[in-house]
Design a protein around this motif. Structure first.
Motif, mmCIF file in Angstrom:
data_model
loop_
_atom_site.group_PDB
_atom_site.id
_atom_site.type_symbol
_atom_site.label_atom_id
_atom_site.label_comp_id
_atom_site.label_asym_id
_atom_site.label_seq_id
_atom_site.Cartn_x
_atom_site.Cartn_y
_atom_site.Cartn_z
ATOM 1 N N TRP A 156 0.831 -1.206 0.000
ATOM 2 C CA TRP A 156 0.000 0.000 0.000
ATOM 3 C C TRP A 156 0.865 1.255 0.000
ATOM 4 C CZ3 TRP A 156 -4.566 0.504 -1.668
ATOM 5 C CH2 TRP A 156 -5.230 1.706 -1.494
ATOM 6 N N THR B 51 3.675 1.503 -1.522
ATOM 7 C CA THR B 51 4.091 1.619 -2.926
ATOM 8 C C THR B 51 2.990 2.243 -3.768
ATOM 9 O OG1 THR B 51 5.491 -0.331 -2.651
ATOM 10 C CG2 THR B 51 4.962 0.319 -4.906
ATOM 11 N N VAL B 52 1.749 1.813 -3.548
ATOM 12 C CA VAL B 52 0.618 2.386 -4.288
ATOM 13 C C VAL B 52 0.511 3.885 -4.014
ATOM 14 C CG1 VAL B 52 -1.917 2.407 -4.413
ATOM 15 C CG2 VAL B 52 -0.684 0.241 -4.444
ATOM 16 N N GLU B 53 0.693 4.286 -2.769
ATOM 17 C CA GLU B 53 0.595 5.708 -2.425
ATOM 18 C C GLU B 53 1.737 6.515 -3.031
ATOM 19 O OE1 GLU B 53 -1.909 7.169 -1.204
ATOM 20 O OE2 GLU B 53 -3.042 5.493 -0.408
ATOM 21 N N ILE B 54 2.944 5.936 -3.082
ATOM 22 C CA ILE B 54 4.075 6.637 -3.720
ATOM 23 C C ILE B 54 3.792 6.838 -5.202
ATOM 24 C CG2 ILE B 54 6.466 6.285 -4.498
ATOM 25 C CD1 ILE B 54 6.476 7.302 -1.747
ATOM 26 N N ILE B 55 3.305 5.784 -5.868
ATOM 27 C CA ILE B 55 3.002 5.881 -7.300
ATOM 28 C C ILE B 55 1.877 6.878 -7.530
ATOM 29 C CG2 ILE B 55 2.048 4.591 -9.259
ATOM 30 C CD1 ILE B 55 3.601 2.148 -8.188
ATOM 31 N N GLY B 56 0.903 6.908 -6.606
ATOM 32 C CA GLY B 56 -0.215 7.839 -6.739
ATOM 33 C C GLY B 56 0.152 9.274 -6.403
ATOM 34 N N GLY B 57 1.321 9.486 -5.846
ATOM 35 C CA GLY B 57 1.766 10.854 -5.588
ATOM 36 C C GLY B 57 1.339 11.400 -4.232
ATOM 37 N N ASP B 58 1.073 10.551 -3.275
ATOM 38 C CA ASP B 58 0.675 11.018 -1.948
ATOM 39 C C ASP B 58 1.689 10.518 -0.914
ATOM 40 O OD1 ASP B 58 -0.710 12.141 0.105
ATOM 41 O OD2 ASP B 58 -2.566 11.027 -0.234
ATOM 42 N N ALA C 46 1.927 7.347 2.133
ATOM 43 C CA ALA C 46 2.981 6.367 1.871
ATOM 44 C C ALA C 46 3.858 6.183 3.101
ATOM 45 C CB ALA C 46 3.818 6.807 0.675
#
Length: 94
Positions: A27, A29-36, A40
């Motif tokens: 999760w 990683t998902v937040e880093i990719i999403g820009g938050d 993250a």
């Protein structure tokens, strides 16, 4: 204050501990990719804490056996005996 109790029976299986840590870091990683980056860091912190509690300091305690039920002394019933072991009228076991 302990957020994860490593002695809880749910954490005895290795795959459960791996899944918890993997979901937290996944999760993040998902937040880093999403820009938050705020969420993250929060998710990565939860993953680091879960890793510390479930792997680094994990020391499972052996399960405590439940004491066997003791029958009451005033119980007037006879114990169950299989029919093949009951003596016949002449005292012989069939």
């Amino acid at each position: 204050m302990q957020l994860i109790d490593p002695n809880h029976p749910a954490y005895r299986r290795l795959w459960v501990r791996i899944a918890i840590v993997a979901v937290c870091f996944g999760w993040a990683t998902v937040e880093i990719i999403g820009g938050d980056p705020f969420w993250a860091v929060i998710s990565a912190g939860a993953g680091a804490y879960a890793y510390y509690m479930l792997f680094w300091s994990f020391n499972p305690q052996p399960e405590v056996a439940e004491p066997a039920a003791v029958p009451d002394a005033d119980d007037d019933e006879e114990p169950a005996v299989p029919a093949a072991d009951k003596p016949s009228k002449d005292g012989q076991v069939d």
